[in-house]
Design a protein around this motif. Structure first.
Motif, short mmCIF file in Angstrom:
data_model
loop_
_atom_site.label_atom_id
_atom_site.label_comp_id
_atom_site.label_asym_id
_atom_site.label_seq_id
_atom_site.Cartn_x
_atom_site.Cartn_y
_atom_site.Cartn_z
N UNK A 273 0.79 -1.21 0.00
CA UNK A 273 0.00 0.00 0.00
C UNK A 273 0.83 1.27 0.00
N UNK A 274 2.13 1.14 -0.21
CA UNK A 274 3.00 2.32 -0.29
C UNK A 274 2.75 2.99 -1.64
N UNK A 275 2.34 4.26 -1.65
CA UNK A 275 1.95 4.91 -2.91
C UNK A 275 3.10 5.36 -3.79
N UNK A 276 4.34 5.23 -3.35
CA UNK A 276 5.46 5.76 -4.11
C UNK A 276 5.66 5.01 -5.43
N UNK A 277 6.03 5.78 -6.43
CA UNK A 277 6.42 5.22 -7.72
C UNK A 277 7.93 5.39 -7.88
N UNK A 278 8.45 4.89 -9.00
CA UNK A 278 9.87 5.08 -9.28
C UNK A 278 10.21 6.56 -9.36
N UNK A 279 9.28 7.37 -9.88
CA UNK A 279 9.52 8.81 -9.93
C UNK A 279 9.80 9.38 -8.54
N UNK A 280 9.17 8.83 -7.51
CA UNK A 280 9.43 9.27 -6.14
C UNK A 280 10.79 8.77 -5.65
N UNK A 281 11.16 7.57 -6.06
CA UNK A 281 12.42 6.98 -5.61
C UNK A 281 13.63 7.70 -6.19
N UNK A 282 13.48 8.31 -7.36
CA UNK A 282 14.63 8.97 -7.99
C UNK A 282 14.72 10.46 -7.67
N UNK A 283 13.87 10.94 -6.78
CA UNK A 283 14.06 12.31 -6.28
C UNK A 283 15.27 12.32 -5.36
N UNK A 284 15.77 13.50 -5.04
CA UNK A 284 16.92 13.58 -4.15
C UNK A 284 16.60 12.94 -2.80
N UNK A 285 15.39 13.16 -2.32
CA UNK A 285 15.00 12.55 -1.05
C UNK A 285 14.93 11.03 -1.19
N UNK A 286 14.32 10.56 -2.27
CA UNK A 286 14.20 9.13 -2.47
C UNK A 286 15.55 8.44 -2.58
N UNK A 287 16.49 9.08 -3.27
CA UNK A 287 17.82 8.51 -3.41
C UNK A 287 18.57 8.49 -2.09
N UNK A 288 18.40 9.53 -1.28
CA UNK A 288 19.03 9.53 0.04
C UNK A 288 18.49 8.40 0.90
N UNK A 289 17.19 8.11 0.77
CA UNK A 289 16.61 7.01 1.53
C UNK A 289 17.18 5.67 1.05
N UNK A 290 17.33 5.51 -0.26
CA UNK A 290 17.92 4.28 -0.79
C UNK A 290 19.34 4.10 -0.26
N UNK A 291 20.07 5.21 -0.15
CA UNK A 291 21.46 5.15 0.30
C UNK A 291 21.59 4.70 1.75
N UNK A 292 20.49 4.65 2.48
CA UNK A 292 20.53 4.17 3.86
C UNK A 292 20.73 2.66 3.93
N UNK A 293 20.38 1.94 2.85
CA UNK A 293 20.51 0.48 2.88
C UNK A 293 21.14 -0.10 1.62
N UNK A 294 21.50 0.73 0.65
CA UNK A 294 22.08 0.25 -0.61
C UNK A 294 23.25 1.12 -1.01
N UNK A 295 24.04 0.60 -1.92
CA UNK A 295 25.23 1.31 -2.39
C UNK A 295 25.11 1.79 -3.83
N UNK A 296 24.00 1.45 -4.49
CA UNK A 296 23.84 1.86 -5.87
C UNK A 296 22.41 1.74 -6.34
N UNK A 297 22.18 2.31 -7.53
CA UNK A 297 20.89 2.15 -8.22
C UNK A 297 21.17 1.65 -9.63
N UNK A 298 20.22 0.89 -10.14
CA UNK A 298 20.29 0.37 -11.50
C UNK A 298 19.07 0.83 -12.28
N UNK A 299 19.09 2.04 -12.81
CA UNK A 299 17.92 2.57 -13.52
C UNK A 299 17.86 2.08 -14.97
N UNK A 300 16.67 2.08 -15.53
CA UNK A 300 16.57 1.91 -16.98
C UNK A 300 17.28 3.10 -17.64
N UNK A 301 17.84 2.86 -18.81
CA UNK A 301 18.56 3.94 -19.50
C UNK A 301 17.68 5.16 -19.74
#
Length: 390
Positions: A273-301
């Motif tokens: 039920x989390x409403x976030x999309x990939x567009x939310x994950x690639x914002x500066x805030x979303x990327x900082x949150x990813x960096x709390x548990x990951x070391x990289x992102x693998x986006x589509x080109x």
């Protein structure tokens, strides 16, 4: 998810740490009078990093499902060719068998990647299932024991596009991940250098609903093969962010969150039920949150450089810059030589299966500052990366 309490809890191994440890390694080499590894400094003066990133050339080339442009994907033949061609990392996708073994297939639906339809003894296994909201009809790994899967042989997934690959239909069976780990270790000993892997958990929420969790069996194998530390020769990856959060609680092996189209929604977020999309994950805030548990992102080109309605490239987005600011590596997917997959301005001729100007396309993507790329034809991408470094 609750704060991590396991081995990867609050790990500082973000991109800066991943890239920074190579500096110490280069210093040691200098003190010993040895040359630094080739490509140890990236195109923007960035060291290549420790663990799976340490000593890697930048841009890094990942053999997508092995050398899948030349061999049926996720076979030992495809992995071996990718390594022989010089790829920096070899990719696997993991799905489970009925008895809980992890095997290498891009999807659990094996209708188009094996000869299962030619086995009358498995005719009654054909089923219609809904996987991540998509209805599929075929044969699925979770309905077979490993012993049963051993009787099948791998085939080319897209024979109309890559007819030459059908020459190898039936040559290899479905590999287990444990076999790949042993192969990588053996090849590393023979070559005198680590053989690195890029390993994806496929549909983890779906499989968890069946009682076939991916993360704990994967962590167990990584520990058994000494690939559970931050300096492992393995990257882990998933389109489901919570799968990488789970892995962060189990092992220190570096982790990457895969990102599909901007308007898509990771299935674990959909289910919770989390409403976030990939567009939310690639914002500066979303990327900082990813960096709390990951070391990289693998986006589509297309998240790196969007395409216009006619298929040509627009201006690059902020994704690479913002990800780097968050301390994340960026390894987008997937470059392929064929016209049908290339941006419009790099296509050559009218045959969609003919090769286009993939060197021009890769130069455009490398110019954005990406740290690496997944490629079906890794030899081509390696040449383009060498050109770019020069």
């Amino acid at each position: 998810m609750a704060a991590h309490q396991g081995p990867g809890a609050h790990s500082p191994l973000g991109r800066r740490a991943v890239l920074g440890a190579a500096v110490a390694g280069a210093g040691t080499a200098a003190l010993l009078g040895a040359a630094a590894p080739a490509g140890a400094v990236g195109t923007a003066g960035r060291p290549a990093g420790p663990g799976p990133a340490g000593e890697l050339r930048t841009p890094t080339v990942v053999a997508h499902r092995g050398a899948s442009g030349y061999r049926p994907e996720h076979t030992m033949g495809s992995y071996q060719l990718g390594l022989d061609l010089g790829a920096d990392i070899i990719e696997q996708d993991l799905v489970p068998t009925k008895d809980g073994h992890l095997v290498c297939r891009h999807e659990n639906d094996i209708s188009g990647t094996t000869d299962v339809a030619d086995h009358p003894e498995f005719a009654d296994r054909r089923a219609t299932k809904t996987v991540d909201g998509v209805e599929l009809d075929g044969w699925f790994t979770e309905d077979f024991t490993l012993e049963e899967l051993r009787t099948l042989r791998a085939t080319e997934r897209i024979p109309a596009e890559r007819p030459d690959n059908t020459l190898y239909d039936g040559r290899w069976r479905i590999p287990t991940y444990e076999e790949v780990l042993r192969w990588a270790a053996d090849q590393g000993r023979k070559r005198g250098r680590p053989v690195r892997l890029y390993t994806e958990t496929k549909h983890p929420t779906y499989f968890r609903s069946l009682g076939l969790e991916l993360e704990r069996p994967l962590a167990r194998l990584l520990r058994e093969h000494r690939q559970h530390r931050a300096d492992a020769r393995v990257f882990l990856q998933s389109f489901e962010p919570t799968s990488m959060e789970r892995m962060a609680e189990l092992v220190e092996t570096p982790r990457v969150v895969l990102l599909s189209s901007a308007d898509s929604r990771p299935w674990d977020l959909e289910e919770s039920g989390d409403p976030r999309t990939v567009a939310d994950l690639v914002t500066r805030r979303g990327l900082r949150e990813i960096a709390e548990y990951a070391q990289g992102v693998g986006p589509t080109l297309d998240l790196v450089i969007p395409r216009t309605p006619d298929g040509s490239l627009e201006r690059p987005t902020r994704l690479v810059r913002d990800a780097h600011d968050a301390g994340l590596l960026v390894h987008p997917y997937t470059i392929r030589n064929e016209n049908r997959y290339l941006p419009a301005e790099f296509r050559r001729g009218d045959d969609p299966n003919a090769y286009g100007d993939v060197f021009g396309a890769l130069r455009a993507y490398f110019d954005t500052g990406i740290d690496g790329v997944f490629a079906d034809q890794p030899d081509t991408a390696l040449l383009a990366a060498a050109d770019f470094r020069d």
